[in-house]
Design an enzyme around this catalytic site. Structure first.
Site, PDB file in Angstrom:
ATOM      1  N   TYR A 168     -25.417   0.959  -4.765  1.00 39.78           N
ATOM      2  CA  TYR A 168     -26.053   0.630  -5.149  1.00 39.78           C
ATOM      3  C   TYR A 168     -26.151  -0.119  -6.918  1.00 39.78           C
ATOM      4  CZ  TYR A 168     -27.618   2.900 -10.227  1.00 39.78           C
ATOM      5  OH  TYR A 168     -28.471   2.615 -11.259  1.00 39.78           O
TER       6      TYR A 168
ATOM      7  N   GLY B 284     -25.771   2.813   2.588  1.00 40.21           N
ATOM      8  CA  GLY B 284     -24.255   3.957   1.434  1.00 40.21           C
ATOM      9  C   GLY B 284     -24.923   3.319   0.306  1.00 40.21           C
ATOM     10  N   VAL B 285     -25.257   4.232  -0.946  1.00 41.26           N
ATOM     11  CA  VAL B 285     -25.718   3.390  -2.707  1.00 41.26           C
ATOM     12  C   VAL B 285     -25.312   4.462  -3.075  1.00 41.26           C
ATOM     13  CG1 VAL B 285     -27.877   2.182  -1.882  1.00 41.26           C
ATOM     14  CG2 VAL B 285     -28.515   4.906  -2.286  1.00 41.26           C
ATOM     15  N   GLY B 286     -23.463   4.281  -3.024  1.00 38.90           N
ATOM     16  CA  GLY B 286     -22.461   4.969  -3.145  1.00 38.90           C
ATOM     17  C   GLY B 286     -22.733   4.264  -5.323  1.00 38.90           C
ATOM     18  N   ASN B 287     -20.894   3.657  -5.380  1.00 36.35           N
ATOM     19  CA  ASN B 287     -20.293   3.036  -6.721  1.00 36.35           C
ATOM     20  C   ASN B 287     -20.892   1.760  -6.147  1.00 36.35           C
ATOM     21  OD1 ASN B 287     -19.615   5.056  -8.072  1.00 36.35           O
ATOM     22  ND2 ASN B 287     -18.024   5.361  -6.596  1.00 36.35           N
ATOM     23  N   VAL B 288     -20.676   1.289  -4.809  1.00 36.44           N
ATOM     24  CA  VAL B 288     -20.886  -1.029  -4.400  1.00 36.44           C
ATOM     25  C   VAL B 288     -22.274  -0.754  -4.258  1.00 36.44           C
ATOM     26  CG1 VAL B 288     -20.246  -2.445  -3.516  1.00 36.44           C
ATOM     27  CG2 VAL B 288     -18.394  -1.148  -4.158  1.00 36.44           C
TER      28      VAL B 288
ATOM     29  N   LYS C 108       0.599  -0.594   0.024  1.00 34.63           N
ATOM     30  CA  LYS C 108       0.116  -0.030  -0.272  1.00 34.63           C
ATOM     31  C   LYS C 108       0.792   0.552  -0.254  1.00 34.63           C
ATOM     32  CE  LYS C 108      -3.953   0.618   0.107  1.00 34.63           C
ATOM     33  NZ  LYS C 108      -5.353   0.178  -0.476  1.00 34.63           N
TER      34      LYS C 108
HETATM   35  P1  NAD Z   1     -19.373   5.565  -2.557  1.00 34.35           P
HETATM   36  O1  NAD Z   1     -17.737   6.640  -1.327  1.00 34.35           O
HETATM   37  O2  NAD Z   1     -18.973   5.688  -4.096  1.00 34.35           O
HETATM   38  O3  NAD Z   1     -20.293   5.306  -1.781  1.00 34.35           O
HETATM   39  C1  NAD Z   1     -19.902   5.035  -0.137  1.00 34.35           C
HETATM   40  C2  NAD Z   1     -21.503   6.052   0.133  1.00 34.35           C
HETATM   41  O4  NAD Z   1     -21.821   6.014   1.062  1.00 34.35           O
HETATM   42  C3  NAD Z   1     -21.750   7.608  -0.626  1.00 34.35           C
HETATM   43  O5  NAD Z   1     -23.255   7.759  -0.919  1.00 34.35           O
HETATM   44  C4  NAD Z   1     -21.427   8.067   0.660  1.00 34.35           C
HETATM   45  O6  NAD Z   1     -22.157   9.634   0.916  1.00 34.35           O
HETATM   46  C5  NAD Z   1     -22.427   7.607   1.934  1.00 34.35           C
HETATM   47  N1  NAD Z   1     -22.123   7.313   2.863  1.00 34.35           N
HETATM   48  C6  NAD Z   1     -20.744   7.807   3.426  1.00 34.35           C
HETATM   49  N2  NAD Z   1     -20.960   7.996   4.555  1.00 34.35           N
HETATM   50  C7  NAD Z   1     -22.224   7.414   5.591  1.00 34.35           C
HETATM   51  C8  NAD Z   1     -23.373   7.599   6.525  1.00 34.35           C
HETATM   52  N3  NAD Z   1     -22.477   7.626   7.562  1.00 34.35           N
HETATM   53  N4  NAD Z   1     -24.240   6.764   6.651  1.00 34.35           N
HETATM   54  C9  NAD Z   1     -25.089   6.941   4.816  1.00 34.35           C
HETATM   55  N5  NAD Z   1     -23.925   6.964   3.765  1.00 34.35           N
HETATM   56  C10 NAD Z   1     -22.855   7.244   4.288  1.00 34.35           C
HETATM   57  O7  NAD Z   1     -17.276   4.229  -2.669  1.00 34.35           O
HETATM   58  P2  NAD Z   1     -17.679   2.871  -2.633  1.00 34.35           P
HETATM   59  O8  NAD Z   1     -16.654   2.893  -3.800  1.00 34.35           O
HETATM   60  O9  NAD Z   1     -19.805   2.644  -3.071  1.00 34.35           O
HETATM   61  O10 NAD Z   1     -17.636   2.193  -1.206  1.00 34.35           O
HETATM   62  C11 NAD Z   1     -18.084   1.453  -0.699  1.00 34.35           C
HETATM   63  C12 NAD Z   1     -17.729   1.116   0.442  1.00 34.35           C
HETATM   64  O11 NAD Z   1     -16.642  -0.565  -0.031  1.00 34.35           O
HETATM   65  C13 NAD Z   1     -16.129   1.932   0.967  1.00 34.35           C
HETATM   66  O12 NAD Z   1     -15.642   1.468   2.939  1.00 34.35           O
HETATM   67  C14 NAD Z   1     -15.130   1.664   0.526  1.00 34.35           C
HETATM   68  O13 NAD Z   1     -13.609   1.263   1.125  1.00 34.35           O
HETATM   69  C15 NAD Z   1     -15.461  -0.007   0.519  1.00 34.35           C
HETATM   70  N6  NAD Z   1     -15.081  -0.445  -0.440  1.00 34.35           N
HETATM   71  C16 NAD Z   1     -14.936  -0.474  -2.122  1.00 34.35           C
HETATM   72  C17 NAD Z   1     -14.294  -1.419  -3.018  1.00 34.35           C
HETATM   73  C18 NAD Z   1     -14.499  -0.674  -4.059  1.00 34.35           C
HETATM   74  O14 NAD Z   1     -14.930  -1.269  -5.546  1.00 34.35           O
HETATM   75  N7  NAD Z   1     -15.065   0.489  -4.516  1.00 34.35           N
HETATM   76  C19 NAD Z   1     -13.725  -2.555  -3.009  1.00 34.35           C
HETATM   77  C20 NAD Z   1     -13.904  -2.997  -1.476  1.00 34.35           C
HETATM   78  C21 NAD Z   1     -14.276  -2.194  -0.708  1.00 34.35           C
END
Ligand code: NAD
Length: 349
Positions: free
Chosen positions: A190, A184-188, A80
């Site tokens: 959703y 959390g309905v962000g990238n993952v 990392k």
């Molecule tokens: P993202 O930022 O796209 O989505 C996270 C969502 O959570 C956002 O929409 C944000 O507004 C929301 N959020 C933040 N704080 C919040 C709270 N207190 N209550 C409710 N919602 C809240 O991130 P992502 O890429 O979807 O990743 C989500 C999680 O999965 C993170 O912990 C990330 O480290 C983990 N992760 C992601 C990946 C990946 O491929 N993107 C891989 C492994 C782990």
């Protein structure tokens, strides 16, 4: 600031500090273990309050990557990197290029990918000065609609993990009518909601960002819930997909779900919360096992990318979790401890 006696030092193979006077780059790369292969891991840029905080983060995160890669069945180790600075104000192309040169000094022992504070464009810039980069979609991938964003694979792996958890805890194979609360309905989150909806699950969602909730409600008929209530809903599965340390002294006693399975990193605030979940009869899918879809996808990225092969590998997340759940049940040890022990069996072999 010490390294060898640092509380997070865990026999790391290499830790290097770098300062580039021209760009102002201050960065650390940590390679934890390369027994299975090069140490792959993201480059995080963060406004750390001290050098020690940055060192703590890079030591802990690189170690986590070793465990994650081992249980994901990848011929890779853990590494990392961190850049000390605020990505919104301090990041410059010269700094990112200097980071690429720093990565190159490791000669392939460390392979860099994106993480919080860096993005695909940054990794592309690094790729101009080092070939030791991961997760970059080539021209063919882009033509096929892939961008190098690991989120779709992470979401699919998490969905497969939820299926395995439902089988183990509820004894059923289909997800029709299964009640799932997603934080959390962000990238993952959703995309996970989309898979669950397609499988017939009923969804409850929350997010800091209102439009993300509206989209999930509109597209998947999800019920919007307040942020501080999502973990305590009377559902079958609680899927944390936002922030870390969500399983803590306050939330665990309030959980009603029989399963916690989501993509967020570092879900357990403390190790003891893994024990608390076990005692409460909640099946917890260890975060680094269920969310490994992203690194699996990065591993296959390249000219020979084969979606069917990637999917078959993602399915193994379910198999691994099933074994973890069975060993946990047989020994009455928390699933996280079982996962760690299984990973160590692999990378210390
Ligand atoms: P993202 O930022 O796209 O989505 C996270 C969502 O959570 C956002 O929409 C944000 O507004 C929301 N959020 C933040 N704080 C919040 C709270 N207190 N209550 C409710 N919602 C809240 O991130 P992502 O890429 O979807 O990743 C989500 C999680 O999965 C993170 O912990 C990330 O480290 C983990 N992760 C992601 C990946 C990946 O491929 N993107 C891989 C492994 C782990």
């Amino acid at each position: 600031m010490s390294v060898f006696s640092h509380p997070e030092f865990d026999g790391h193979e290499q830790v290097a500090f770098h300062h580039d006077a021209d760009s102002g780059l201050r960065a650390i790369i940590a390679v934890h273990n390369t027994k299975l292969g090069c140490g792959l891991g993201g480059c995080r840029m963060w406004p750390y309050s001290s050098d020690d905080e940055a060192l703590t983060d890079v030591l802990r995160l690189s170690r986590g990557m070793t465990y994650k890669a081992a249980l994901a069945g990848l011929p890779q180790g853990g590494g990392k990197s961190v850049i000390l600075g605020d990505p919104r104000h301090d990041k410059t192309p010269a700094m990112i290029t200097a980071m690429g040169r720093f990565v190159d000094q490791f000669g392939g022992k460390y392979v860099v990918a994106e993480d919080s504070g860096t993005n695909v464009a940054d990794i592309r810039l690094m790729a101009e000065v080092t070939r030791h980069v991961g997760g970059l979609a080539d021209a063919r991938s882009v033509a096929e609609g892939r961008t190098g964003d690991p989120s779709p694979a992470t979401a699919m792996g998490t969905f497969i993990g939820i299926q395995a958890a439902v089988r183990a805890a509820l004894g059923r194979d289909d997800l029709k009518g299964l009640k799932v609360a997603i934080q959390g309905v962000g990238n993952v989150g959703y995309r996970l909601a989309s898979h669950l909806h397609a499988a017939g699950a009923k969804l409850w969602v929350t997010d800091l960002h209102g439009p993300a909730v509206d989209r999930a409600s509109k597209e998947f008929g999800a019920t919007a819930v307040p942020m501080d209530e999502v973990h305590a809903l009377d559902v079958d599965v609680f899927a944390p997909c936002a922030l870390g340390a969500i399983l803590n002294d306050r939330s665990v006693p309030q959980l009603k779900a029989k399963i916690v399975a989501g993509a967020a990193n570092n879900q357990l605030a403390k190790k003891r919360h893994g024990h608390a979940l076990l005692e409460k009869g909640v099946l917890y899918a260890p975060d680094y096992v269920i969310n490994a879809g992203g690194i699996i996808d990065i591993f296959y990225e390249g000219p020979d990318y084969d979606a069917a092969k990637v999917h078959a590998h993602l399915e193994r997340i379910g198999t691994t979790l099933t074994e973890i759940f069975a060993r946990s049940k047989a020994t009455q040890r928390p699933t996280g401890e079982i996962a760690d022990a299984m990973a160590e069996e692999i990378f210390r072999r």
